[in-house]
Structure formats: structure tokens, C-alpha cells
Design a protein around this motif. Sequence first.
Motif, PDB file in Angstrom:
ATOM      1  N   TRP A 170       0.831  -1.203   0.000  1.00  0.00           N
ATOM      2  CA  TRP A 170       0.000   0.000   0.000  1.00  0.00           C
ATOM      3  C   TRP A 170       0.868   1.257   0.000  1.00  0.00           C
ATOM      4  CZ3 TRP A 170       0.394  -3.518   3.942  1.00  0.00           C
ATOM      5  CH2 TRP A 170       0.959  -3.087   5.141  1.00  0.00           C
ATOM      6  N   PHE A 172       1.116   5.166   1.274  1.00  0.00           N
ATOM      7  CA  PHE A 172       0.596   5.976   2.362  1.00  0.00           C
ATOM      8  C   PHE A 172       1.451   7.231   2.486  1.00  0.00           C
ATOM      9  CE2 PHE A 172       4.011   3.582   4.186  1.00  0.00           C
ATOM     10  CZ  PHE A 172       4.552   4.382   5.175  1.00  0.00           C
ATOM     11  N   ARG A 175       2.246  11.855   8.549  1.00  0.00           N
ATOM     12  CA  ARG A 175       1.216  12.765   9.073  1.00  0.00           C
ATOM     13  C   ARG A 175       1.449  14.191   8.578  1.00  0.00           C
ATOM     14  NH1 ARG A 175      -1.775  13.790  13.811  1.00  0.00           N
ATOM     15  NH2 ARG A 175      -3.267  15.388  13.176  1.00  0.00           N
ATOM     16  N   ASN A 232     -10.512   2.145   8.847  1.00  0.00           N
ATOM     17  CA  ASN A 232      -9.588   3.193   9.273  1.00  0.00           C
ATOM     18  C   ASN A 232      -8.130   2.772   9.137  1.00  0.00           C
ATOM     19  OD1 ASN A 232      -9.449   1.327  11.308  1.00  0.00           O
ATOM     20  ND2 ASN A 232      -9.757   2.782  12.981  1.00  0.00           N
ATOM     21  N   GLU A 234      -4.441   2.289   7.582  1.00  0.00           N
ATOM     22  CA  GLU A 234      -3.530   3.056   6.734  1.00  0.00           C
ATOM     23  C   GLU A 234      -3.388   2.430   5.347  1.00  0.00           C
ATOM     24  OE1 GLU A 234       0.524   5.057   8.014  1.00  0.00           O
ATOM     25  OE2 GLU A 234       0.883   2.966   7.431  1.00  0.00           O
ATOM     26  N   GLU A 237      -5.368   4.286   2.738  1.00  0.00           N
ATOM     27  CA  GLU A 237      -5.224   5.740   2.754  1.00  0.00           C
ATOM     28  C   GLU A 237      -5.123   6.332   1.348  1.00  0.00           C
ATOM     29  OE1 GLU A 237      -2.863   8.683   5.619  1.00  0.00           O
ATOM     30  OE2 GLU A 237      -1.534   7.395   4.446  1.00  0.00           O
ATOM     31  N   ASN A 310      -8.241   4.671  -3.131  1.00  0.00           N
ATOM     32  CA  ASN A 310      -9.053   5.289  -2.085  1.00  0.00           C
ATOM     33  C   ASN A 310     -10.265   5.986  -2.676  1.00  0.00           C
ATOM     34  OD1 ASN A 310      -9.501   8.088  -0.419  1.00  0.00           O
ATOM     35  ND2 ASN A 310      -9.136   6.348   0.947  1.00  0.00           N
ATOM     36  N   GLN A 318     -11.406   7.113   6.723  1.00  0.00           N
ATOM     37  CA  GLN A 318     -10.171   7.858   6.912  1.00  0.00           C
ATOM     38  C   GLN A 318      -9.261   7.091   7.864  1.00  0.00           C
ATOM     39  OE1 GLN A 318      -9.393  10.581   5.219  1.00  0.00           O
ATOM     40  NE2 GLN A 318     -11.391  10.593   4.193  1.00  0.00           N
ATOM     41  N   PRO A 319      -7.938   7.144   7.620  1.00  0.00           N
ATOM     42  CA  PRO A 319      -7.014   6.412   8.508  1.00  0.00           C
ATOM     43  C   PRO A 319      -7.028   6.975   9.910  1.00  0.00           C
ATOM     44  CG  PRO A 319      -5.801   7.861   7.027  1.00  0.00           C
ATOM     45  CD  PRO A 319      -7.229   7.863   6.546  1.00  0.00           C
TER      46      PRO A 319
END
Length: 390
Positions: A170, A172, A175, A232, A234, A237, A310, A318-319
Motif C-alpha cells: 500500500w 501511504f 502525518r 480506518n 492506513e 489511505e 481510495n 479515513q485512517p
Amino acid sequence: MMIKNKDIWCIIVILGCIVAGCRKPYNPPAISAPNSYLVVEGVINSGADSTVITLSKTVNLSEKPSSTLLSNATVTVEADGGAIYPLQASMSNPGKYIAVGLNLDNTKKYRLHITASGNEYVSDYVAVKATPPIDSITYKITEKGLQINSNTHDVTNNTRYYRWAYEETWRFHARFNSGLIVKNGEIVFRGNDEQIYYCYAGDKSSNIVLASSSKLVQDVISQNPVTLIQSNSEKLEIRYSILLKQYALTKEGYAFWENIKKNSEQLGSIFDPQPSEIKGNIHNVTNPAEPVVGYLSVTNVQTKRIFISNNDLPLTWQPQVDAFCQIDSVLFANPHNGANDVQNQIVNGGLIPISTISKDGFHVIGYTASTVECTDCRVRGQVTAPQFWK
């Protein structure tokens, strides 16, 4: 018949004793013994793809890890007609033994021969069983998350027993997106080859996925559950991919994996299936009384990959956000004590600069910053996309 209060209390006491007895730790002799047993994982790939066999040794439940990889073994595939195919020990992955493209004769039977730690191990001779192609991988949006399913069939009605494994990948992001980097004691803008916001991560299946059409007229497996991804997670995402691997099993091989599944995944209460002895088709010739964990199959492996964006999922998915991730304002001159926090916390410290803080839009007085875990996606993945990614 009327039950007296005294009888009721007797029943309660008896039930209490039973429950307490169920909680008493039990260490079977095979588990608490000082011996460690060989664990054999993998299949002999009869086609053009590589055969990968992983060898490890068990340890007691009270010890960690649960198994240790076994190097310095000699591993070969032997045909019932006498042909021998050696497997080479992987230099980069200890415990793995590999042979590339065996392309075996489907009319013969084959076994695995292992020499390790002063012991000789052999499997039963096993016939080649062809694996039909995977028809499709489908997914369904549910209340719990994204359900991945598999579909296949055999027009000859000869397969009947199936097992699946899978590899997940995946894309990602961290933050916070750090546009700055510390170089030679100075904070400068990141170059294109220094970006750490987007990454790729992966995982392999740990659950056992089985299905059988033995009780059906047609050899068809439809919408068999493979894995459920939480909404949720990741993994969903940005973009997610799953590579599904399908194996044909014999009836005996299916029984082995079904027993493993029951013993490892479905034990939780006194009403669940209870532990049972796991018998494979691999034996210790040197010490026949010593068990070997594993079951050898000979088959071609069928694979299929899908991608899920996504954008194809609900907007509400949402993650889960890490609560500890915060953005701090780090200034050249701390208004409380006059200390140069940029020098102390970013240049010489562990914080990663994110963006500039300016006064009047021109004069840089500091930077926003956060921790490595919150700004550098390489903590959980790698920035380089896998070759298959599209």
C-alpha cells in the motif's frame, strides 16, 4: 422435580470448579520438552516459478521468538525415478532455500529431502496436483471495512481443495509533509530526491485461507473470504494492492491445514475446537519419534493482483490519526529565555523542520517542526515504488 436451594449451591460450586480447572495452565510434554522440532514451510512448485522452502526450529512457549530460522541445511527435491534437484541457501534471507524453475514432469511423484543439525528428514512422495487459474479477486464494502474475496473453478472437477496466501502493498503518507531538511548545519528546502512524505509498505498473510468444493456438484469456489481490512486502516489511505496466490491441495493436505487453522485461530473458549495433534507428511528418519511440523505439496502456483484506489471507497473512511503527532513552533529566539531553539531542537536535536515561520512575510523567525515518526514515512516503509506498482 423441585430443585432445593442447597442443590443449586452445589451446582454453582461444581461449575465454579470446572471453570477454575479450565484456567489452570497446561504444558503438554511436547511443548515443555527441551527439544526443538523442525518446521518446514513452502511447496514444491512444479511449474516455471521458483520453489522456496523455509526451515526453522520451534522453541518452548515460554521463550521468544516462537521459531528460529535454520541455516546450513542441505535441501533437495527428489523424483521417484531418481532425479535430484538441489535447492540453494539464500544469502540474503537465512532459512530460505530456493530452486528456480524446476518444470517438473507431472507424471512423477516427488519428495523433499533435508539434512540439518545431524538429522535426516524426508517427506512422503507426493503426486503433482495442478492448480487452476484464479478467476477473479473481488472486494465488498461492509460495515466493518473492505472484504477481499477470491473466485476460482476447475472444469475437470479434480481440484476440490484449495489454499490461498497473499502479499499486500500500500501507498501511504506521513502525518506531516516536511519541505525542509538540515544540511551542513543549515535548514534548506528538500530536493526531489529527498522527499519523505509518500512511502510504500507491505505485509504477508498470517491467516490461513482455505476452501473446499468437495460437497458441491461443480468444482466452484465463489466469493471465498480472503482478508478484511478495517475502514480506518492506513492500507486504504491512498492506494492498496493485493497479490493472491492459489494452491491446489490433496484431501490429506487440506485436512492438515484445516487442523492448523483450528489450532491457531479458533481457540478462545471451552466451546471452541480443542487442540489436536498436527500430523504432516514429513518425517525425521534419524529419530522417527521426533515430530516434524509441515506438510509438503507439489503444485504449480497461480497468482493474480488487483489495485484498489481510495477514490473507490467511502469518503468517511479515513485512517486513524496518531494522537501523539503534533506540530511545534520552534523559534530562533525563545521569548521566555532567549535560547536559540532552532539550533537546539532542530539542527542539533531530533525534530524535523516542516515549514518556515515568517514575520511580516519576509523575515524568517523560526520553523514549524515535528518528530521523525510524524514526518518521515520511511519509519514504516520505503519511498521507492515496487516494480509492479502502476
